[in-house]
Design a protein around this motif. Structure first.
Motif, PDB file in Angstrom:
ATOM      1  N   SER A 136       0.832  -1.207   0.000  1.00 31.79           N
ATOM      2  CA  SER A 136       0.000   0.000   0.000  1.00 31.79           C
ATOM      3  C   SER A 136       0.864   1.252   0.000  1.00 31.79           C
ATOM      4  CB  SER A 136      -0.896  -0.010   1.241  1.00 31.79           C
ATOM      5  OG  SER A 136      -1.432   1.274   1.480  1.00 31.79           O
ATOM      6  N   GLY A 137       0.389   2.284  -0.673  1.00 30.99           N
ATOM      7  CA  GLY A 137       1.064   3.571  -0.639  1.00 30.99           C
ATOM      8  C   GLY A 137       1.003   4.232   0.718  1.00 30.99           C
ATOM      9  N   ARG A 138       0.244   3.646   1.641  1.00 31.81           N
ATOM     10  CA  ARG A 138       0.167   4.170   3.006  1.00 31.81           C
ATOM     11  C   ARG A 138       1.119   3.453   3.970  1.00 31.81           C
ATOM     12  NH1 ARG A 138      -4.086   7.574   3.491  1.00 31.81           N
ATOM     13  NH2 ARG A 138      -5.682   7.510   1.880  1.00 31.81           N
ATOM     14  N   PHE A 139       1.783   2.425   3.498  1.00 27.90           N
ATOM     15  CA  PHE A 139       2.739   1.691   4.329  1.00 27.90           C
ATOM     16  C   PHE A 139       3.889   2.634   4.662  1.00 27.90           C
ATOM     17  CE2 PHE A 139       5.886  -1.489   5.458  1.00 27.90           C
ATOM     18  CZ  PHE A 139       5.142  -2.537   5.971  1.00 27.90           C
ATOM     19  N   LEU A 140       4.214   2.752   5.962  1.00 23.05           N
ATOM     20  CA  LEU A 140       5.151   3.794   6.389  1.00 23.05           C
ATOM     21  C   LEU A 140       6.289   3.244   7.230  1.00 23.05           C
ATOM     22  CD1 LEU A 140       5.827   6.850   6.612  1.00 23.05           C
ATOM     23  CD2 LEU A 140       4.335   6.917   8.630  1.00 23.05           C
ATOM     24  N   PHE A 141       7.507   3.696   6.892  1.00 23.86           N
ATOM     25  CA  PHE A 141       8.710   3.400   7.667  1.00 23.86           C
ATOM     26  C   PHE A 141       9.116   4.676   8.419  1.00 23.86           C
ATOM     27  CE2 PHE A 141       8.638   0.833   3.851  1.00 23.86           C
ATOM     28  CZ  PHE A 141       8.956  -0.441   4.293  1.00 23.86           C
ATOM     29  N   VAL A 142       9.391   4.560   9.708  1.00 23.91           N
ATOM     30  CA  VAL A 142       9.758   5.719  10.525  1.00 23.91           C
ATOM     31  C   VAL A 142      11.053   5.421  11.266  1.00 23.91           C
ATOM     32  CG1 VAL A 142       9.099   7.197  12.454  1.00 23.91           C
ATOM     33  CG2 VAL A 142       7.375   6.510  10.777  1.00 23.91           C
ATOM     34  N   LEU A 143      12.037   6.285  11.086  1.00 26.72           N
ATOM     35  CA  LEU A 143      13.362   6.113  11.682  1.00 26.72           C
ATOM     36  C   LEU A 143      13.638   7.279  12.621  1.00 26.72           C
ATOM     37  CD1 LEU A 143      15.305   5.201   8.395  1.00 26.72           C
ATOM     38  CD2 LEU A 143      13.969   3.671   9.872  1.00 26.72           C
TER      39      LEU A 143
END
Length: 281
Positions: free
Chosen positions: A136-143
């Protein structure tokens, strides 16, 4: 938490624009919010030529252009070519899943480790895995580099730096194992692949890790070295640069020229601002 889906997400990209009343809207993903000044100037030129003359910011530290001409369900080929020439569309197949947020000041000032190399390695690994193109284009990685500025941001996968050598992974709503910084990008990419396999295919496939029927991996307890959350980066002079608030109607040509006058690159922040890096003594 199981969630029933009946369609794929409609998050816009350059190859999948959103048809709005004023024309086509496209979103351009930035890794950790970083954008070359030359690319931002080129993008506002595209907007001047074909759209509303502005570049808009999103809460995920990405860029948008709206009011573009379309051809059927896609962009006019001339517009697509002009956007590609900015250098802000490095991949057509994986553009929608390049959602990698990082602490905006990382590598400029503070934090426990410079996460820019980790973000770049993660991007390369994501784009090299053909199975991830369907996420999904809403899948999010946060660092989060250990300063706690992104600790309260919900994500699918990510990490929080514990010290210069280690980080604790974030997995959906929980925490994963502590891993060496040097292997963190590879571990996160492996988890993204595992999610892509677990989610299956079709419109009912989950968009997010937290929507799986069971945890993606065994979760862990919080490491005592985890930072406490910190408030959003203030506007004005900050360690490592100048954080400029961007008006709700976005950036025009004059504003972009001013912002990029003395900096080869800028950082778009999740608070709809632009961080102009400054050399620190």
């Amino acid at each position: 938490m199981s969630t029933t889906r009946h369609r794929g997400d409609l998050c816009p990209g350059v190859l999948r624009p959103w048809s709005a009343p004023d024309g086509m809207l496209v979103r351009l993903r930035l890794i950790g919010g970083r954008v070359a000044s030359a690319s931002l100037r080129a993008l506002v030129d595209v907007s001047d030529a074909y759209a509303d003359g502005r570049v808009h910011l999103t809460s995920r530290a990405n860029l948008q252009v709206r009011g573009l001409p379309g051809a059927g369900s896609g962009l006019d080929p001339r517009v697509l070519g002009a956007i590609e020439a900015t250098g802000l569309l490095p991949t057509r197949s994986h553009e929608l899943i390049r959602n990698v947020m990082a602490s905006p000041q990382t590598g400029l000032s503070g934090g426990r480790v410079d996460l820019r190399p980790v973000a770049d390695e993660l991007d390369a690994r994501l784009c090299a895995d053909p199975d991830l193109a369907a996420l999904s284009g809403r899948f999010l990685f946060v660092l989060d580099d250990g300063r706690g500025d992104l600790l309260e941001r919900s994500c699918d996968l990510g990490l929080v730096a514990l010290d210069p050598e280690s980080a604790q992974l974030r997995v959906g709503d929980g925490l994963g194992p502590v891993v060496p910084i040097r292997t963190a990008a590879a571990r996160i990419a492996e988890l993204a692949h595992a999610f892509a396999v677990r989610r299956g295919e079709g419109p009912a496939a989950p968009w997010h890790v937290a929507e799986l029927d069971s945890p993606l991996i065994d979760l862990a307890v919080a490491d005592p070295r985890l930072p406490t959350p910190t408030p959003p980066l203030a506007f004005g002079a900050v360690p490592g640069g100048l954080h400029v608030e961007v008006a709700a109607d976005g950036l025009d040509r004059t504003t972009v020229a001013d912002l990029t006058a003395d900096a080869p690159a800028l950082v778009v922040t999740p608070w709809r601002g632009i961080l102009i890096p400054r050399e620190t003594p």
